[in-house]
Motif scaffolding. Sequence first.
Motif, PDB file in Angstrom:
ATOM      1  N   VAL A 130       0.194  -7.593   4.797  1.00 15.60           N
ATOM      2  CA  VAL A 130      -0.069  -6.457   3.641  1.00 15.60           C
ATOM      3  C   VAL A 130       1.093  -5.606   4.251  1.00 15.60           C
ATOM      4  O   VAL A 130       0.760  -6.163   5.780  1.00 15.60           O
ATOM      5  CB  VAL A 130      -1.613  -6.380   4.142  1.00 15.60           C
ATOM      6  CG1 VAL A 130      -2.138  -5.981   5.487  1.00 15.60           C
ATOM      7  CG2 VAL A 130      -2.086  -4.914   3.905  1.00 15.60           C
ATOM      8  N   MET A 131       1.340  -5.067   3.583  1.00 15.40           N
ATOM      9  CA  MET A 131       2.051  -3.747   4.101  1.00 15.40           C
ATOM     10  C   MET A 131       2.454  -2.219   3.430  1.00 15.40           C
ATOM     11  O   MET A 131       1.230  -2.520   2.229  1.00 15.40           O
ATOM     12  CB  MET A 131       3.827  -4.626   4.097  1.00 15.40           C
ATOM     13  CG  MET A 131       3.719  -4.657   2.364  1.00 15.40           C
ATOM     14  SD  MET A 131       5.765  -5.001   2.379  1.00 15.40           S
ATOM     15  CE  MET A 131       6.992  -4.387   2.954  1.00 15.40           C
ATOM     16  N   GLY A 132       2.297  -1.468   4.652  1.00 16.08           N
ATOM     17  CA  GLY A 132       2.716   0.175   3.527  1.00 16.08           C
ATOM     18  C   GLY A 132       3.370   0.653   4.548  1.00 16.08           C
ATOM     19  O   GLY A 132       3.480   0.385   5.435  1.00 16.08           O
ATOM     20  N   GLN A 171      -0.659   2.511   8.010  1.00 14.27           N
ATOM     21  CA  GLN A 171      -1.660   2.713   8.908  1.00 14.27           C
ATOM     22  C   GLN A 171      -3.188   1.338   8.133  1.00 14.27           C
ATOM     23  O   GLN A 171      -3.762   0.695   9.024  1.00 14.27           O
ATOM     24  CB  GLN A 171      -2.146   3.989   8.658  1.00 14.27           C
ATOM     25  CG  GLN A 171      -3.889   4.727   9.604  1.00 14.27           C
ATOM     26  CD  GLN A 171      -4.118   6.069   9.211  1.00 14.27           C
ATOM     27  OE1 GLN A 171      -3.388   7.441   8.867  1.00 14.27           O
ATOM     28  NE2 GLN A 171      -5.774   6.115   9.262  1.00 14.27           N
ATOM     29  N   VAL A 172      -3.188   1.865   7.112  1.00 14.25           N
ATOM     30  CA  VAL A 172      -4.196   1.436   7.040  1.00 14.25           C
ATOM     31  C   VAL A 172      -3.927  -0.566   6.588  1.00 14.25           C
ATOM     32  O   VAL A 172      -4.562  -1.265   6.998  1.00 14.25           O
ATOM     33  CB  VAL A 172      -4.201   1.218   5.070  1.00 14.25           C
ATOM     34  CG1 VAL A 172      -5.230   0.556   4.392  1.00 14.25           C
ATOM     35  CG2 VAL A 172      -4.400   2.689   4.840  1.00 14.25           C
ATOM     36  N   ALA A 173      -2.639  -0.871   6.390  1.00  9.79           N
ATOM     37  CA  ALA A 173      -2.287  -1.519   6.550  1.00  9.79           C
ATOM     38  C   ALA A 173      -2.681  -2.970   7.696  1.00  9.79           C
ATOM     39  O   ALA A 173      -3.410  -3.745   8.275  1.00  9.79           O
ATOM     40  CB  ALA A 173      -0.808  -2.278   6.028  1.00  9.79           C
ATOM     41  N   LEU A 174      -2.527  -1.955   9.283  1.00 13.37           N
ATOM     42  CA  LEU A 174      -3.035  -1.757  10.308  1.00 13.37           C
ATOM     43  C   LEU A 174      -4.298  -2.461  10.707  1.00 13.37           C
ATOM     44  O   LEU A 174      -5.081  -3.136  11.067  1.00 13.37           O
ATOM     45  CB  LEU A 174      -1.594  -0.740  11.045  1.00 13.37           C
ATOM     46  CG  LEU A 174      -0.524  -1.237  11.374  1.00 13.37           C
ATOM     47  CD1 LEU A 174      -0.710  -0.145  12.551  1.00 13.37           C
ATOM     48  CD2 LEU A 174      -0.576  -2.565  12.350  1.00 13.37           C
ATOM     49  N   LEU A 175      -4.962  -1.415  10.144  1.00 11.52           N
ATOM     50  CA  LEU A 175      -6.257  -0.725   9.874  1.00 11.52           C
ATOM     51  C   LEU A 175      -6.930  -2.582   9.379  1.00 11.52           C
ATOM     52  O   LEU A 175      -7.599  -3.171   9.802  1.00 11.52           O
ATOM     53  CB  LEU A 175      -7.098  -0.384   9.507  1.00 11.52           C
ATOM     54  CG  LEU A 175      -6.864   1.270  10.007  1.00 11.52           C
ATOM     55  CD1 LEU A 175      -7.268   2.825   9.975  1.00 11.52           C
ATOM     56  CD2 LEU A 175      -7.095   1.130  11.848  1.00 11.52           C
ATOM     57  N   LEU A 184       0.757  -1.529  -0.231  1.00 10.58           N
ATOM     58  CA  LEU A 184       0.092   0.124   0.129  1.00 10.58           C
ATOM     59  C   LEU A 184       0.781   1.209  -0.165  1.00 10.58           C
ATOM     60  O   LEU A 184       1.583   1.374   0.513  1.00 10.58           O
ATOM     61  CB  LEU A 184      -0.801   0.025   1.374  1.00 10.58           C
ATOM     62  CG  LEU A 184      -2.105  -1.275   1.236  1.00 10.58           C
ATOM     63  CD1 LEU A 184      -2.275  -1.322   2.657  1.00 10.58           C
ATOM     64  CD2 LEU A 184      -2.936  -1.050  -0.064  1.00 10.58           C
ATOM     65  N   HIS A 185       0.497   2.496  -0.854  1.00  8.48           N
ATOM     66  CA  HIS A 185       1.698   2.834  -0.835  1.00  8.48           C
ATOM     67  C   HIS A 185       1.122   4.029   0.131  1.00  8.48           C
ATOM     68  O   HIS A 185      -0.421   4.311   0.858  1.00  8.48           O
ATOM     69  CB  HIS A 185       0.769   4.194  -2.287  1.00  8.48           C
ATOM     70  CG  HIS A 185      -0.316   4.059  -2.583  1.00  8.48           C
ATOM     71  ND1 HIS A 185      -0.542   5.017  -1.992  1.00  8.48           N
ATOM     72  CD2 HIS A 185      -1.364   3.902  -3.430  1.00  8.48           C
ATOM     73  CE1 HIS A 185      -2.580   5.475  -2.471  1.00  8.48           C
ATOM     74  NE2 HIS A 185      -2.549   5.193  -3.354  1.00  8.48           N
ATOM     75  N   GLY A 186       1.895   5.468   0.277  1.00  7.10           N
ATOM     76  CA  GLY A 186       1.226   6.540   1.332  1.00  7.10           C
ATOM     77  C   GLY A 186       0.276   7.311   0.906  1.00  7.10           C
ATOM     78  O   GLY A 186       0.089   7.695  -0.106  1.00  7.10           O
ATOM     79  N   SER A 240       4.162  -2.425   8.354  1.00 11.12           N
ATOM     80  CA  SER A 240       3.879  -0.922   8.864  1.00 11.12           C
ATOM     81  C   SER A 240       4.954   0.088   8.990  1.00 11.12           C
ATOM     82  O   SER A 240       6.010  -0.350  10.621  1.00 11.12           O
ATOM     83  CB  SER A 240       2.651  -0.920   9.410  1.00 11.12           C
ATOM     84  OG  SER A 240       1.971   0.881   9.918  1.00 11.12           O
ATOM     85  N   TYR A 241       5.407   0.378   8.025  1.00  9.47           N
ATOM     86  CA  TYR A 241       6.950   0.909   8.131  1.00  9.47           C
ATOM     87  C   TYR A 241       6.163   2.789   8.420  1.00  9.47           C
ATOM     88  O   TYR A 241       5.783   3.615   7.060  1.00  9.47           O
ATOM     89  CB  TYR A 241       7.769   1.252   7.565  1.00  9.47           C
ATOM     90  CG  TYR A 241       7.835   1.170   5.790  1.00  9.47           C
ATOM     91  CD1 TYR A 241       8.160   1.534   5.251  1.00  9.47           C
ATOM     92  CD2 TYR A 241       7.073   0.062   5.231  1.00  9.47           C
ATOM     93  CE1 TYR A 241       7.628   1.938   3.739  1.00  9.47           C
ATOM     94  CE2 TYR A 241       6.881  -0.047   4.301  1.00  9.47           C
ATOM     95  CZ  TYR A 241       6.884   1.036   2.977  1.00  9.47           C
ATOM     96  OH  TYR A 241       7.083   0.676   2.046  1.00  9.47           O
TER      97      TYR A 241
END
Length: 306
Positions: free
Chosen positions: A149-151, A157-161, A41-43, A174-175
């Motif tokens: 999932v990673m981003g 934030q979206v990856a954690l959600l 996932l992008h920022g 999540s970085y």
Amino acid sequence: MFAGPDSQLVRVPGADGLMLPATLYRPRGCGTQHEPAIVLLHGWNPTWREALRDPLLDVGFFFHYPMLVVSFLLHSLNPASWRDKGDAVTGLELEAQLLAEHGYVVLLPLMRGWGGGQIDCGLGQSADTTQMIEWLASQPGVDPERIGVMGGSFGGQVALLTGARSHRVRAIVSYDGPTDLVSANAQSPWYDWPPKECRSDLKSPSPVNMASRIKAPVLLIQGDADTNVLPEQAEEMEQALRKSDGSVQLHLVSGADHVDGDDLLFSSWTAMQQFLEANLGKPSCVQTLDATSASAHPGPPASRSR
């Protein structure tokens, strides 16, 4: 010489049927094995190539976000921002290719608000990502039991959600991802984060409030010199997950700021690779063993885990 990944432009379904543009990367020449897969996932500010690669993108994007388009174009004219592997590759495209060369199937979508639909603050995007994971699980060559999932930044934030929503998620990276928008707003009220459109509800899209629902192992990668998303955000998420008996690792990168997103990821490549293999299993088709040799990336800053 690397075989490189195969890639194709696709449309993937969002939560409400909205079809979003994405690129699907596969390790080339790997036969019919069922490999682990990752949604990347992008920022909040995707690179110009990511945002403009889709010829079907609504023309309205250019009128609603003119400054973003100008930023993308300026970025494209700066040779120092290119990563050359036979083509000018920027941002997450390089990361997706490297992951595919390491044997993962990678889906790189343009999220809601950028690829169509309205800007959301993480809730709509995480619902979309959950639906994308179901789509990815049904694709040939993907092991539906080994999806992560990673981003980075907003994508983190979206990856954690997403991990709080989807039972299929087996690993989350999540970085520099914001985790508590309430404290982020209090810590940096002079900075334009969270974005103005997200300030009416700071609690719902904050992953720290969803920690008890996250069952997959989490790797938090954070620059300790980040002045946008402060390191306290990652530390707060780590504490919330531990309090909920979650599995979490916090990898702090010394001297890295928020603008060093790519550097942050590559400097943490070994830790991330070990984390993914531990939770998604080792891919059966690995084309390269050294991310830095493929990227010609500068030497990583010092990092430490806990």
